[in-house]
Write an enzyme that holds these catalytic residues in place. Structure first.
Site, short mmCIF file in Angstrom:
data_model
loop_
_atom_site.label_atom_id
_atom_site.label_comp_id
_atom_site.label_asym_id
_atom_site.label_seq_id
_atom_site.Cartn_x
_atom_site.Cartn_y
_atom_site.Cartn_z
N LYS A 1 0.84 -1.20 0.00
CA LYS A 1 0.00 0.00 0.00
C LYS A 1 0.88 1.26 0.00
O LYS A 1 0.62 2.21 -0.71
CB LYS A 1 -0.89 0.00 1.24
CG LYS A 1 -1.81 1.20 1.33
CD LYS A 1 -2.34 1.42 2.73
CE LYS A 1 -1.25 1.91 3.65
NZ LYS A 1 -1.69 2.67 4.82
N CYS B 1 -4.69 8.41 9.89
CA CYS B 1 -4.99 7.58 11.07
C CYS B 1 -4.44 8.24 12.33
O CYS B 1 -3.62 9.15 12.27
CB CYS B 1 -4.44 6.19 10.88
SG CYS B 1 -2.82 6.13 10.16
N ARG C 1 0.55 14.47 13.21
CA ARG C 1 1.33 14.11 12.02
C ARG C 1 1.38 15.33 11.10
O ARG C 1 0.61 15.46 10.16
CB ARG C 1 0.71 12.90 11.32
CG ARG C 1 0.83 11.65 12.13
CD ARG C 1 0.24 10.47 11.41
NE ARG C 1 1.14 9.93 10.40
CZ ARG C 1 0.85 8.86 9.66
NH1 ARG C 1 -0.30 8.26 9.80
NH2 ARG C 1 1.70 8.42 8.77
N PRO C 2 2.31 16.22 11.40
CA PRO C 2 2.37 17.45 10.62
C PRO C 2 2.86 17.20 9.20
O PRO C 2 3.39 16.13 8.90
CB PRO C 2 3.39 18.30 11.39
CG PRO C 2 4.21 17.33 12.17
CD PRO C 2 3.36 16.13 12.42
N ILE C 3 2.67 18.20 8.34
CA ILE C 3 3.21 18.08 6.98
C ILE C 3 4.17 19.24 6.69
O ILE C 3 4.37 19.63 5.55
CB ILE C 3 2.09 18.00 5.91
CG1 ILE C 3 1.15 19.21 6.00
CG2 ILE C 3 1.32 16.71 6.00
CD1 ILE C 3 0.29 19.37 4.75
N ASP C 4 4.74 19.79 7.78
CA ASP C 4 5.63 20.94 7.60
C ASP C 4 6.81 20.63 6.68
O ASP C 4 7.25 21.49 5.90
CB ASP C 4 6.13 21.44 8.97
CG ASP C 4 6.78 20.33 9.79
OD1 ASP C 4 6.22 19.21 9.83
OD2 ASP C 4 7.85 20.56 10.38
N LEU C 5 7.32 19.42 6.74
CA LEU C 5 8.49 19.08 5.91
C LEU C 5 8.13 19.04 4.43
O LEU C 5 8.93 19.41 3.58
CB LEU C 5 9.09 17.74 6.35
CG LEU C 5 9.48 17.66 7.83
CD1 LEU C 5 10.05 16.29 8.17
CD2 LEU C 5 10.50 18.75 8.15
N ILE D 1 9.03 6.60 16.31
CA ILE D 1 8.61 7.31 15.08
C ILE D 1 7.35 8.14 15.33
O ILE D 1 7.29 9.30 14.97
CB ILE D 1 8.36 6.32 13.92
CG1 ILE D 1 9.60 5.45 13.68
CG2 ILE D 1 7.95 7.06 12.65
CD1 ILE D 1 10.81 6.18 13.16
C1 UD1 Z 1 4.91 6.50 6.12
C2 UD1 Z 1 4.05 5.27 5.97
C3 UD1 Z 1 3.62 4.73 7.32
C4 UD1 Z 1 4.83 4.52 8.22
C5 UD1 Z 1 5.70 5.78 8.27
C6 UD1 Z 1 7.01 5.56 9.03
C7 UD1 Z 1 2.97 5.69 3.85
C8 UD1 Z 1 1.71 5.98 3.11
N1 UD1 Z 1 2.87 5.62 5.19
O1 UD1 Z 1 4.10 7.49 6.73
O2 UD1 Z 1 2.94 3.49 7.15
O3 UD1 Z 1 4.39 4.21 9.52
O4 UD1 Z 1 6.04 6.20 6.93
O5 UD1 Z 1 7.72 4.51 8.49
O6 UD1 Z 1 4.02 5.49 3.25
N2 UD1 Z 1 6.89 14.33 10.30
C9 UD1 Z 1 6.95 15.66 10.60
N3 UD1 Z 1 6.69 16.57 9.61
C10 UD1 Z 1 6.37 16.17 8.34
C11 UD1 Z 1 6.33 14.79 8.06
C12 UD1 Z 1 6.59 13.88 9.05
O7 UD1 Z 1 7.23 16.06 11.73
O8 UD1 Z 1 6.15 17.04 7.49
C13 UD1 Z 1 7.14 13.34 11.37
C14 UD1 Z 1 5.92 12.47 11.66
O9 UD1 Z 1 5.03 13.09 12.53
C15 UD1 Z 1 6.56 11.24 12.24
C16 UD1 Z 1 7.90 11.14 11.49
O10 UD1 Z 1 8.12 12.42 10.92
O11 UD1 Z 1 6.81 11.41 13.61
C17 UD1 Z 1 7.94 10.10 10.39
O12 UD1 Z 1 6.85 10.30 9.53
P1 UD1 Z 1 6.93 9.95 7.98
O13 UD1 Z 1 8.17 9.17 7.69
O14 UD1 Z 1 6.70 11.20 7.20
O15 UD1 Z 1 5.67 9.01 7.83
P2 UD1 Z 1 4.57 9.02 6.70
O16 UD1 Z 1 5.20 9.32 5.39
O17 UD1 Z 1 3.41 9.80 7.13
#
Ligand code: UD1
Length: 351
Positions: free
Chosen positions: A23, A117, A122-126, A329
């Protein structure tokens, strides 16, 4: 859809299981089909709610989408607009990946904040910072986000943490940027490699996936279309392995690359299971009598995957001794613990 699963336990698991496509690979690949100038074909595409949501986003954008069994075809040539419908965007977090592709293709993308979920904040700032670094202007109003970057420029992006989604989004947007984008501290997950393979098949120049530096040379021209088989799902495979480890038995998982699961298989070996890893899959034999293992700390790939934490914890409830799990994580990824405790598990949660 079923409201519940009824599990009748107490017997060993035997047999061969086919592991469906990942997925977490299918979602960025579906987003990447927007970059093609014709119909892309994805084989081994799992039939899951998030995939239906992703197909809904593509249809909502005007793409021609068809599914035949495990094969999905997406033709974005009659696409109109670059706004992702709110109800679809809110359904899952990975909908954010469509923003990178839209920005690359149209220089514009509009959406509400993504859903997802309950794994804590779960921010998207990055993701946003990567788009801005490539030259996009970002506006946020009334719960909506718009990105405008008709002329994205490649540059060096250093991610503060190796976020999977931000790496993928940066790769997708960089395909539409002029010049070279270098993403350092990139996530190294197998799904990133799968995205690179797909983008290359489309004609993009992408290198380094699987290491912490990914280099994308942006193309001015639209890419062509391609055919791709999605890699096997590590989370599904870990679930089957954990189930057989706990129940005991002898199972063979087909269509999964054992190299992608080495930390999980390592833990199950330490717990007393016999594993043999072959080119076409993984065999696990367990007598159901497990022992505790060294502390399990989740980490970005190639560390122990957070996505396998719950299933391996459940399996180790069958072990003698105590195992410590440390989730690094996500801030809120122990929702299974109170449920397991209700079933009689002895688990103590600290912090
Ligand atoms: C992806 C996977 C998910 C998996 C996760 C970690 C998909 C669709 N989902 O989620 O199943 O559990 O990787 O292996 O591929 N973060 C920030 N800012 C951001 C983005 C992330 O602070 O802009 C933080 C998140 O809150 C988290 C960490 O970075 O604590 C890792 O997240 P990330 O690797 O981005 O996970 P996803 O891509 O959401």
């Amino acid at each position: 859809m079923m409201d519940y699963f009824a599990v009748e336990g107490g017997r060993p698991l035997e047999g061969r299981v086919f592991v469906h496509g990942a997925k977490n690979s299918a979602l960025p690949l579906l987003a990447a089909t927007l970059l093609a100038d014709g119909e892309s074909v994805l084989h081994n595409c799992p039939d899951l709610t998030d995939i239906s949501a992703a197909l809904g986003i593509l249809s909502g954008l005007g793409c021609r989408v068809r599914r035949e069994g495990a094969t999905v075809m997406v033709d974005p040539t009659c696409r109109r607009g670059h706004t992702i419908p709110d109800e679809l965007m809110g359904q899952m977090r990975a909908s954010v990946l469509f923003l990178g592709s839209l920005l690359a293709r149209d220089g514009e993308a509009v959406a509400c904040w993504p859903g997802g979920c309950a794994l804590g904040a779960r921010p998207i700032d990055l993701h946003i910072r990567a788009f801005q670094a490539l030259g996009a202007q970002v506006r946020s109003w009334n719960g909506r986000l718009s990105f405008y970057g008709p002329r994205l420029h490649g540059r060096r992006l250093a991610l503060p943490i190796p976020s999977v989604g931000a790496t993928e989004n940066a790769m997708l947007a960089a395909v539409g940027a002029s010049g070279v984008t270098t993403i350092s501290n990139a996530a190294r997950e197998p799904e990133i490699v799968d995205l690179q393979t797909f983008l290359r098949k489309l004609g993009a120049s992408v290198h380094g996936a699987g290491t912490s530096t990914v280099v994308v040379e942006g193309a001015e021209q639209p890419l062509h279309s391609c055919c791709h088989r999605i890699l096997g799902d590590r989370i599904a495979a870990a679930t089957y392995l954990a189930a057989a480890a706990a129940a005991g038995g002898d199972v063979f998982l087909r269509d999964i690359d054992y190299r992608h699961l080495s930390t999980v298989t390592g833990v199950l070996r330490q717990a007393g299971c016999t594993l043999s890893c072959q080119e076409d899959g993984i065999r696990l034999v367990s007598d159901g009598r497990l022992r505790a293992v060294s502390p399990i700390r989740t980490a970005p790939y190639p560390g122990f995957p957070t996505d396998a934490q719950a299933v391996v914890m459940s399996a180790l409830l069958r072990s003698s001794g105590t195992t410590v799990f440390v989730e690094n994580i996500f801030e809120s990824r122990y929702h299974h613990v109170p449920e397991l405790v209700r079933m009689g598990a002895d688990i103590r949660l600290e912090g």
